[in-house]
Design a protein around this motif. Structure first.
Motif, PDB file in Angstrom:
ATOM      1  N   ALA A 509       0.827  -1.208   0.000  1.00  0.00           N
ATOM      2  CA  ALA A 509       0.000   0.000   0.000  1.00  0.00           C
ATOM      3  C   ALA A 509       0.865   1.263   0.000  1.00  0.00           C
ATOM      4  CB  ALA A 509      -0.925  -0.002   1.215  1.00  0.00           C
ATOM      5  N   GLU A 510       1.962   1.250   0.764  1.00  0.00           N
ATOM      6  CA  GLU A 510       2.863   2.395   0.787  1.00  0.00           C
ATOM      7  C   GLU A 510       3.538   2.584  -0.571  1.00  0.00           C
ATOM      8  OE1 GLU A 510       3.881   4.674   3.860  1.00  0.00           O
ATOM      9  OE2 GLU A 510       1.791   4.177   3.470  1.00  0.00           O
ATOM     10  N   ALA A 511       3.920   1.465  -1.198  1.00  0.00           N
ATOM     11  CA  ALA A 511       4.517   1.553  -2.532  1.00  0.00           C
ATOM     12  C   ALA A 511       3.530   2.145  -3.531  1.00  0.00           C
ATOM     13  CB  ALA A 511       4.975   0.167  -2.987  1.00  0.00           C
ATOM     14  N   GLN A 512       2.266   1.770  -3.411  1.00  0.00           N
ATOM     15  CA  GLN A 512       1.254   2.308  -4.315  1.00  0.00           C
ATOM     16  C   GLN A 512       1.048   3.801  -4.089  1.00  0.00           C
ATOM     17  OE1 GLN A 512      -0.174   1.116  -6.898  1.00  0.00           O
ATOM     18  NE2 GLN A 512      -1.417   2.958  -7.201  1.00  0.00           N
ATOM     19  N   ARG A 513       1.116   4.247  -2.833  1.00  0.00           N
ATOM     20  CA  ARG A 513       0.995   5.693  -2.573  1.00  0.00           C
ATOM     21  C   ARG A 513       2.129   6.451  -3.248  1.00  0.00           C
ATOM     22  NH1 ARG A 513       1.100   8.596   1.804  1.00  0.00           N
ATOM     23  NH2 ARG A 513       2.280   7.226   3.179  1.00  0.00           N
ATOM     24  N   PHE A 514       3.319   5.859  -3.186  1.00  0.00           N
ATOM     25  CA  PHE A 514       4.467   6.514  -3.823  1.00  0.00           C
ATOM     26  C   PHE A 514       4.335   6.482  -5.353  1.00  0.00           C
ATOM     27  CE2 PHE A 514       8.797   5.967  -5.623  1.00  0.00           C
ATOM     28  CZ  PHE A 514       9.321   7.207  -5.298  1.00  0.00           C
ATOM     29  N   ASN A 515       3.995   5.336  -5.904  1.00  0.00           N
ATOM     30  CA  ASN A 515       3.899   5.213  -7.362  1.00  0.00           C
ATOM     31  C   ASN A 515       2.808   6.091  -7.949  1.00  0.00           C
ATOM     32  OD1 ASN A 515       5.992   3.359  -7.480  1.00  0.00           O
ATOM     33  ND2 ASN A 515       4.650   1.563  -7.452  1.00  0.00           N
ATOM     34  N   SER A 516       1.720   6.276  -7.184  1.00  0.00           N
ATOM     35  CA  SER A 516       0.588   7.052  -7.695  1.00  0.00           C
ATOM     36  C   SER A 516       0.796   8.559  -7.564  1.00  0.00           C
ATOM     37  CB  SER A 516      -0.688   6.654  -6.948  1.00  0.00           C
ATOM     38  OG  SER A 516      -0.623   7.067  -5.590  1.00  0.00           O
ATOM     39  N   GLY A 517       1.826   8.960  -6.818  1.00  0.00           N
ATOM     40  CA  GLY A 517       2.062  10.381  -6.602  1.00  0.00           C
ATOM     41  C   GLY A 517       1.425  10.922  -5.344  1.00  0.00           C
ATOM     42  N   ALA A 518       0.710  10.064  -4.581  1.00  0.00           N
ATOM     43  CA  ALA A 518       0.121  10.523  -3.323  1.00  0.00           C
ATOM     44  C   ALA A 518       1.207  10.833  -2.293  1.00  0.00           C
ATOM     45  CB  ALA A 518      -0.836   9.460  -2.774  1.00  0.00           C
ATOM     46  N   ALA A 519       2.387  10.261  -2.474  1.00  0.00           N
ATOM     47  CA  ALA A 519       3.550  10.587  -1.642  1.00  0.00           C
ATOM     48  C   ALA A 519       4.682  11.037  -2.563  1.00  0.00           C
ATOM     49  CB  ALA A 519       3.988   9.373  -0.816  1.00  0.00           C
ATOM     50  N   ASP A 520       5.404  12.069  -2.143  1.00  0.00           N
ATOM     51  CA  ASP A 520       6.498  12.588  -2.972  1.00  0.00           C
ATOM     52  C   ASP A 520       7.748  11.723  -2.881  1.00  0.00           C
ATOM     53  OD1 ASP A 520       4.893  14.873  -3.471  1.00  0.00           O
ATOM     54  OD2 ASP A 520       5.566  15.749  -1.575  1.00  0.00           O
ATOM     55  N   ILE A 521       8.070  11.300  -1.661  1.00  0.00           N
ATOM     56  CA  ILE A 521       9.354  10.645  -1.390  1.00  0.00           C
ATOM     57  C   ILE A 521       9.091   9.334  -0.663  1.00  0.00           C
ATOM     58  CG2 ILE A 521      11.533  10.849  -0.104  1.00  0.00           C
ATOM     59  CD1 ILE A 521      11.196  13.931  -0.471  1.00  0.00           C
ATOM     60  N   LEU A 522       9.859   8.318  -1.014  1.00  0.00           N
ATOM     61  CA  LEU A 522       9.806   7.035  -0.324  1.00  0.00           C
ATOM     62  C   LEU A 522      11.026   6.927   0.580  1.00  0.00           C
ATOM     63  CD1 LEU A 522       8.561   4.139  -0.051  1.00  0.00           C
ATOM     64  CD2 LEU A 522      10.169   3.451  -1.841  1.00  0.00           C
ATOM     65  N   ILE A 523      10.802   6.600   1.850  1.00  0.00           N
ATOM     66  CA  ILE A 523      11.908   6.317   2.768  1.00  0.00           C
ATOM     67  C   ILE A 523      11.824   4.839   3.114  1.00  0.00           C
ATOM     68  CG2 ILE A 523      13.067   6.946   4.896  1.00  0.00           C
ATOM     69  CD1 ILE A 523      11.523   9.521   4.933  1.00  0.00           C
ATOM     70  N   ALA A 524      12.930   4.124   2.932  1.00  0.00           N
ATOM     71  CA  ALA A 524      12.879   2.674   3.091  1.00  0.00           C
ATOM     72  C   ALA A 524      14.187   2.137   3.635  1.00  0.00           C
ATOM     73  CB  ALA A 524      12.575   2.010   1.739  1.00  0.00           C
ATOM     74  N   THR A 525      14.105   0.965   4.249  1.00  0.00           N
ATOM     75  CA  THR A 525      15.306   0.198   4.567  1.00  0.00           C
ATOM     76  C   THR A 525      15.659  -0.628   3.339  1.00  0.00           C
ATOM     77  OG1 THR A 525      14.020  -1.663   5.407  1.00  0.00           O
ATOM     78  CG2 THR A 525      14.623   0.049   6.985  1.00  0.00           C
ATOM     79  N   ASP A 526      16.641  -1.530   3.479  1.00  0.00           N
ATOM     80  CA  ASP A 526      16.984  -2.366   2.335  1.00  0.00           C
ATOM     81  C   ASP A 526      15.901  -3.401   2.050  1.00  0.00           C
ATOM     82  OD1 ASP A 526      17.640  -3.496   4.728  1.00  0.00           O
ATOM     83  OD2 ASP A 526      19.600  -4.242   4.125  1.00  0.00           O
ATOM     84  N   ALA A 527      14.773  -3.377   2.796  1.00  0.00           N
ATOM     85  CA  ALA A 527      13.611  -4.176   2.418  1.00  0.00           C
ATOM     86  C   ALA A 527      13.094  -3.760   1.049  1.00  0.00           C
ATOM     87  CB  ALA A 527      12.498  -4.018   3.462  1.00  0.00           C
ATOM     88  N   ILE A 528      13.491  -2.567   0.589  1.00  0.00           N
ATOM     89  CA  ILE A 528      13.099  -2.090  -0.735  1.00  0.00           C
ATOM     90  C   ILE A 528      13.692  -2.978  -1.828  1.00  0.00           C
ATOM     91  CG2 ILE A 528      15.104  -0.574  -1.048  1.00  0.00           C
ATOM     92  CD1 ILE A 528      13.401   1.422  -2.419  1.00  0.00           C
ATOM     93  N   GLY A 529      14.785  -3.681  -1.515  1.00  0.00           N
ATOM     94  CA  GLY A 529      15.516  -4.411  -2.544  1.00  0.00           C
ATOM     95  C   GLY A 529      14.823  -5.644  -3.043  1.00  0.00           C
TER      96      GLY A 529
END
Length: 777
Positions: A509-529
């Motif tokens: 859900a957080e990734a979708q907020r970022f991809n859709s533009g609802a969030a400007d910046i994504l802050i993540a740990t290496d779980a993003i990998g």
């Protein structure tokens, strides 16, 4: 002294003047008395919360949280509030909290105790009685004393049961250790073998090389030499076989014949004669053969019976590794797709559905049946080893090097019963997969892919204020992620976050907020990998060092490439940029890591660990039903530390669980092994909770699912409450994992699934609400 008669302390003056200044109307020189009193109360609230902490801890009320005290302090409107007034302000706050913890006093008490255990704090029976009385009052229970007394008696009984389990566990562990010590003390060195067998030293050496004489234990010496020890009872029992060994040991020319060679498929045949199993105390070499840990590939009989072909597809992030493999899987009559995460198993299932193929799903926590389907999407640990398929796909093969889960990838690649196996991964997995293919005797094809869009290092560091829409900021701890999130929202930025403690659903859900533009910046740990499709223009590292569970070290070449490779999604960005925050490290570090060749692995022996079949076989060989005893034997001597082919995976947590379960009567060996594999986090006292569940299971009781606990309105939730909800979610994950394996003892799965969904929705609402609230302010 103000005109209200209230004294202001020197340390309060600065903060008070700032508040008065903000409250002054234009042109005014004074503020109303009630405004002054409100400002003074606001200044004193932090100190009041600290005073409440001191008072409640002196009374032993350790269950009262900092948030409770801050909320109570916010309700105090008398600047001269005394200690009794502060404690009185806590009561309505606590009553509301208790009612939010559960629908009944009993459920509320259970939820509070579970939350306390998560933080490592255990209430005494007297403390349980006191908090139970408060809960009874909050619910308006007429006979609160009876409820409190019953809660205290139950807790005393529970404590006694836990103590009895631990006493029994200690006794059984000691018995198993003595059994092993007595056997080891009975062993003799190699120099005694010729005397016992009435043979020459040369013959004894030859028979050891042929695996006819089982070496009970190999003891590595500081100078590198190895001392062999033997069980004398076994040697005596083998005397009758010596003449046959002597006749079969030479050909017509008198030259010793070595059994082995290559089989019909050209594979190395390592099937030397098995050491005979004799006597009650069976040699570790025999047990190793039973366990198949020193020739692990042979354990997967279905896979070895197939003429398998492996295709290794490697490439960096955004190189399209899965596309070809999924197309081949969809065309096959039967197939298997193995993913590292439950979320990715769902994505594999959806990818097959988009190609017109319906697939079943199997993960640690859920099953989806697809009647008539011959395709399965699953997590790697759920690989079915006995049902042959035409095509299988295993993703993220670089996980072979992971100390916690690497053995699951070894088992899947060696044991996937597929005629054509696609292995997908980063380039650094190539030598390990080659080694596994060699051990299996399977032909290997290799395909190397390249990024579809270029990746480059930024020439200079990036300041926090200069982060742009589409940036991903990478940190290496939950605390750092949340600190950076708060700092960016103070600057009016809309932020999404991804870190390991979040469930896959919330991460998605957080990734979708970022991809859709609802969030400007994504802050993540290496779980993003791993496991998320993200439209990132630029990856910015907030640190170039991480704590890996053992030490704080520089990021590796593969980590920089794997994480940085998320920048520049093909079709959305022309290129990807990898940078570092200003003052967090050198841009040259990034540039050098991106340009470097894959680092050669330090170790090419794949990780292995026993499964339920191996555990049962070893238990039968050593004549013990103790899981602790079985794992102690495996850990101590079954697989040599210097075995040329395999490494034993870290069995620390299964061993700790097995050790704790020794005192629980009523569970068989297989059930204990299942509990030992349950995904729990001992940092949250997960093993202690697991043993409690196992004891209820063994006694025939139903183990109720954990609840969601207190879920305040998202706009009032702080960090501590967010972390508490994440820990409750982990409890539910473990419970649901066990419910799939012991449905009779873990009923009400629907309730657990509803609670899981409720927690996921609440956590995501907290993250969204904080963003909106911070932006409005």
């Amino acid at each position: 002294m103000s005109r209200t008669g209230l004294a202001v302390e020197p340390r309060e003056e600065s903060a008070l003047l700032r508040r008065i200044g903000r409250a002054l109307a234009p042109g005014a020189r004074e503020i109303p008395d009630d405004t002054f009193i409100a400002a003074l109360c606001a200044v004193r609230r932090k100190r009041w919360a600290s005073r409440m902490m001191d008072l409640t801890r002196r009374e032993g009320r350790i269950w009262i949280s900092r948030e409770d005290m801050e909320q109570a302090a916010a309700s105090v409107d008398d600047p001269a509030a005394s200690d009794p007034m502060l404690l009185n302000a806590l009561e309505p706050v606590l009553a509301a909290r208790y009612r939010e913890l559960g629908d009944t006093p009993k459920a509320a008490l259970a939820a509070l105790r579970a939350d306390m255990l998560d933080t490592g704090r255990v209430l005494s029976s007297a403390q349980v009685a006191r908090v139970a009385a408060s809960i009874a009052s909050a619910f308006g229970l007429a006979d609160g004393d009876r409820f409190a007394g019953g809660a205290q008696r139950e807790d005393e009984e529970r404590a006694e049961n836990e103590a009895a389990i631990e006493r029994a566990a200690q006794a059984r562990r000691r018995r198993e250790e003595l059994r092993l010590e007595e056997w080891e003390q009975s062993l003799v060195p190699f120099r005694d073998v010729p005397r016992i067998l009435h043979c020459s030293q040369r013959e004894a050496l030859r028979w050891v090389a042929e695996n006819r004489l089982p070496v009970a234990r190999r003891v590595r010496q500081p100078d590198g030499f190895e001392l062999w020890e033997f069980d004398p009872a076994e040697l005596v029992a083998l005397r009758g076989d010596l003449q046959e060994w002597r006749r079969g040991g030479q050909d017509e020319s008198g030259v010793h014949r070595r059994e082995g060679g290559r089989d019909a498929r050209g594979r190395h045949d390592t099937a030397l004669p098995e050491p005979p199993a004799v006597g009650k105390h069976v040699a570790n070499a025999v047990i190793a053969r039973v366990a198949a840990l020193d020739r692990y590939a042979a354990h997967f009989r279905t896979a070895r019976a197939l003429a398998r072909r492996i295709t290794l597809v490697t490439g960096p992030t955004n190189s399209g590794k899965s596309h070809t493999a999924l197309d081949a899987l969809a065309r096959a009559e039967s197939g298997l797709a193995l993913a590292p995460l439950r979320l990715l198993a769902h994505e594999f299932r959806e990818a097959l559905a988009s190609r017109g193929v319906e697939a079943a799903l199997a993960t640690g926590e859920e099953r989806i049946v697809a009647p008539g389907s011959r395709h399965l999407a699953a997590t790697v640990e759920m690989c079915p080893f006995s049902n042959p398929v035409d095509v299988a796909v295993i993703d993220e093969a670089q996980m072979l090097f992971d100390p916690d889960r690497g053995a699951a990838w070894t088992a899947a690649i060696m044991g996937a019963p597929a005629r054509h196996l696609f292995v997908l991964g980063a380039p650094d997995c190539i030598p390990m997969v080659r080694r596994i293919a060699e051990l299996c005797g399977d032909p290997l094809d290799e395909i190397t892919l390249h990024r579809k869009s270029p990746l480059r290092a930024a020439p200079s560091g990036v300041r926090l204020n200069d982060l742009r829409t589409g940036d991903a900021l990478i940190a290496f701890s939950r605390r750092e992620v949340l600190d950076l999130r708060a700092a960016l929202m103070e600057r009016g930025r809309r932020v999404a976050v991804v870190y390991g403690a979040l469930s896959p659903e919330v991460r998605r859900a957080e990734a979708q907020r970022f991809n859709s533009g609802a969030a400007d910046i994504l802050i993540a740990t290496d779980a993003i990998g791993m496991g998320l499709n993200l439209s990132i223009k630029r990856v910015v590292f907030a640190s170039l060092r991480k704590f890996d569970g053992r030490q704080t070290r520089d990021l590796s070449v593969q980590e920089v490439k794997q994480i940085g490779g998320r920048a520049g999604r093909y079709g959305k960005h022309e290129d990807g940029v990898v940078a570092v925050l200003a003052d967090a490290g050198s841009p040259r570090f990034i540039r050098d890591r991106l340009a470097a060749a894959p680092e050669p692995p330090e170790e090419l022996r794949p990780l292995v660990q026993p499964d339920a079949d191996i555990v049962r076989a070893i238990a039968a060989e050593i004549g013990s039903d103790s899981l602790y005893g079985v794992l102690a034997r495996i850990k101590r001597a079954v697989l040599r530390v210097d075995d040329p082919n395999y490494r034993l995976a870290d069995m620390e947590q299964p061993f700790a669980i097995a050790s704790a379960l020794e005192g629980v009567e009523g569970l068989d060996l297989t059930q204990r092994w299942t509990y030992a594999m349950c995904p729990v986090d001992d940092r949250d006292n997960g093993i202690r909770r697991l043993v409690g569940w196992a004891a209820e299971h063994a006694s025939g009781q139903a183990v109720p699912p954990p609840g969601t606990g207190r879920l305040p309105p998202p706009d009032r939730a702080g960090r501590e409450e967010l972390e508490r909800a994440e820990k409750r979610h982990k409890r539910l994950v473990a419970w649901r994992w066990l419910a799939l394996r012991f449905p009779d003892s873990y009923p009400n799965r629907e309730d657990a699934e509803r609670a899981t969904a409720e927690l996921n929705d609440w956590i995501e609402s907290v993250l969204r609400q904080h963003s909106r609230a911070r932006t409005r302010r």
